[in-house]
Enzyme design. Structure first.
Site, PDB file in Angstrom:
ATOM      1  N   ALA A  30     131.492  50.216  50.589  1.00  0.00           N
ATOM      2  CA  ALA A  30     130.629  49.437  49.462  1.00  0.00           C
ATOM      3  C   ALA A  30     131.609  48.482  48.861  1.00  0.00           C
ATOM      4  CB  ALA A  30     130.177  50.531  48.514  1.00  0.00           C
ATOM      5  N   GLY A  31     131.392  47.204  49.130  1.00  0.00           N
ATOM      6  CA  GLY A  31     132.175  46.023  48.141  1.00  0.00           C
ATOM      7  C   GLY A  31     131.586  45.813  46.932  1.00  0.00           C
ATOM      8  N   PRO A  35     126.725  47.554  49.760  1.00  0.00           N
ATOM      9  CA  PRO A  35     127.068  48.197  50.932  1.00  0.00           C
ATOM     10  C   PRO A  35     127.316  46.962  51.854  1.00  0.00           C
ATOM     11  CG  PRO A  35     124.770  48.785  50.612  1.00  0.00           C
ATOM     12  CD  PRO A  35     125.282  47.884  49.364  1.00  0.00           C
ATOM     13  N   LYS A  51     127.681  41.423  55.237  1.00  0.00           N
ATOM     14  CA  LYS A  51     127.840  41.455  53.806  1.00  0.00           C
ATOM     15  C   LYS A  51     126.444  40.827  53.452  1.00  0.00           C
ATOM     16  CE  LYS A  51     130.701  40.958  49.531  1.00  0.00           C
ATOM     17  NZ  LYS A  51     132.192  40.706  49.198  1.00  0.00           N
ATOM     18  N   ASP A 148     141.525  41.261  42.527  1.00  0.00           N
ATOM     19  CA  ASP A 148     141.071  42.723  42.844  1.00  0.00           C
ATOM     20  C   ASP A 148     141.828  43.446  44.298  1.00  0.00           C
ATOM     21  OD1 ASP A 148     139.505  44.586  42.116  1.00  0.00           O
ATOM     22  OD2 ASP A 148     137.816  44.188  43.740  1.00  0.00           O
TER      23      ASP A 148
END
Length: 473
Positions: A30-31, A35, A51, A148
């Protein structure tokens, strides 16, 4: 020609289903935007990762920045991008989405890989660090801050011993113009100036301090702080900054540690780790960005270029495996990210009769479904209640796996409280109902002592069941 126009030309508007078969039920992970799935190129039968993002300026910016960086061998490659209409369950009509086909990363996430490697050595940690640093250097040379950097976004190409590690997920990436003001972070990996930026924003919104003419900003150096935290965890198996209190926001004790750079090298795990490794961690976890190592300083550091064997086996693999909490911690991080992302993702959707998009107007008049529409069953865009239900379950996992402030009734009461909330929204889930019976749950609390790690694992299975799509139509 501008990079934007190059990207627009690269995006295909033909249906992805003409070239790829998509497995809607198989999720790779999961980004931040949902998912990642498996797709297969029909002409070659080669597997790729897929994605899917709502087609908005923010998503196009993510694709643009990722494409700019993806030429590096330590950054996940984008193969191609499609702009199609996709209809998920609970949607009355298809919505424009970007479908991003990326290289398949079969080797798994960084910490999962370490947990399976019983003889993970300091030399291997150094080699992994060098690859991450090279990926960051490439981004930073393009003046892009990733924002991130965390273990979940570091993937191995395959399961071979010499598989490269690659950086992925550019959902929070920005061109660094000295104005990276939006606080985006995962608690264990957040740099002190990010917290300072958040603090000032909150005070300015509350009118406590006058809005400064020059906003407090943070930049690429935050990626280097995150790298320091990742190195620390790779070496010993736990983060340098953590809280003793479960909280949906960063608690005061954890915030204070980050803001003051307060961390230690406990003797039990660090006695066999080289001074070179400790030195690079110290220099990356400097509170003041200007005192922190640059990415070039990292790559030039003796630890990354040492000819010493550094064959000491690290405690991290054993700790991660024994505690069995890596997945739970990652879910807690994902929940924290989602909460911090709410303001960025609030969208006001116009009713179809007032929309000004000429393509949608034409489709409305024709009264037909779009030619390139894809219609599937999936829970990722479910109702608000289903999202809340998952959120409550993740709260239970966080309460189970985060370090406890103390023992006894107080901690038991906290667990009962979060479980009551989760139960309220998930009563119809048979898997949860059956599991709670085995944990002596009476609807208001647990009547016997609870094995928290086992409970976390069960709740994780419930979440996986709740987010599994139906078969596509």
């Amino acid at each position: 020609m501008s990079e934007d126009s190059d990207m627009e030309k690269a995006i295909k508007e033909t249906s992805i289903l003409e070239e790829y078969s998509i497995n809607w039920t198989q999720k790779l992970g999961a980004g931040i935007s949902g998912p990642v799935r498996v797709c297969v190129k029909k002409s070659t039968q080669e597997r790729f990762a897929l994605k899917i993002l709502l087609d908005r300026p923010k998503a196009r910016n993510e694709v643009r920045l990722h494409m700019m960086c993806a030429t590096h061998p330590n950054i996940v490659q984008i193969i191609e991008v499609f702009a199609n209409s996709v209809q998920f369950p609970h949607e009355s009509s298809p919505r424009a989405r970007l479908l991003i086909v990326m290289e398949m990363m079969e080797g798994g996430e960084l910490f999962h890989r370490i947990s399976q490697h019983r003889h993970f050595t300091e030399k291997q940690a150094s080699q992994v660090t060098k690859q991450i640093a090279l990926a960051l250097q490439h981004c930073h040379l393009l003046n892009i801050a990733h924002r991130d950097l965390k273990p979940e976004n570091l993937l191995f190409k395959d399961n071979s011993l010499d598989a490269p590690v690659k950086l992925c997920d550019f959902g929070f990436a920005k061109v660094d113009q000295g104005d990276l003001m939006t606080p985006q972070f995962t608690p264990y990996y957040v740099a002190p100036q990010v917290l300072e930026a958040q603090r000032r924003h909150q005070k300015e919104k509350s009118g406590i301090i006058p809005t400064s003419p020059t906003p407090y900003t943070y930049n690429k150096s935050c990626d280097l702080w995150s790298l320091g935290v990742i190195i620390y965890v790779m070496l010993c198996g736990y983060p340098p900054f953590y809280s003793k209190h479960h909280s949906r926001t960063i608690p005061k004790d954890m915030r204070k540690k980050i803001m003051t750079g307060s961390f230690e090298f406990p003797e039990e795990e660090w006695s066999q780790i080289s001074e070179m490794a400790k030195d690079v961690v110290r220099k990356l976890l400097k509170v003041k960005p200007e005192e922190r190592l640059t990415i070039e300083g990292v790559l030039d550091h003796p630890w990354l270029n040492s000819t010493e064997a550094l064959d000491n086996v690290l405690p991290s693999a054993q700790l991660m495996m024994d505690k069995a909490v890596v997945a739970g911690i990652q879910q807690a991080h994902a929940e924290q990210l989602a909460n911090m992302r709410i303001q960025d993702l609030k969208v006001s959707l116009k009713p179809l009769h007032s929309v000004n998009n000429p393509i949608l107007r034409k489709r409305k008049l024709l009264g037909t479904k779009p030619k390139d529409g894809i219609y599937i069953h999936d829970h990722e865009n479910g109702t608000e209640d289903s999202n809340v239900a998952l959120e409550k379950l993740r709260d239970v996992i966080a309460q189970c796996i985060l370090p406890q402030a103390g023992k006894g009734e107080n901690e038991d009461e906290k667990l009962n409280e979060v479980m009551q909330e989760a139960w309220k929204y998930n009563r119809e889930c048979k898997l949860l109902r059956d599991a709670l019976q085995s944990f002596s749950w009476n609807g208001r609390g647990f009547t016997d002592k609870v094995d928290r790690l086992k409970l976390a694992e069960v709740v994780k299975q419930v979440i996986e069941e709740q987010t599994l799509p139906h078969e596509p139509q």
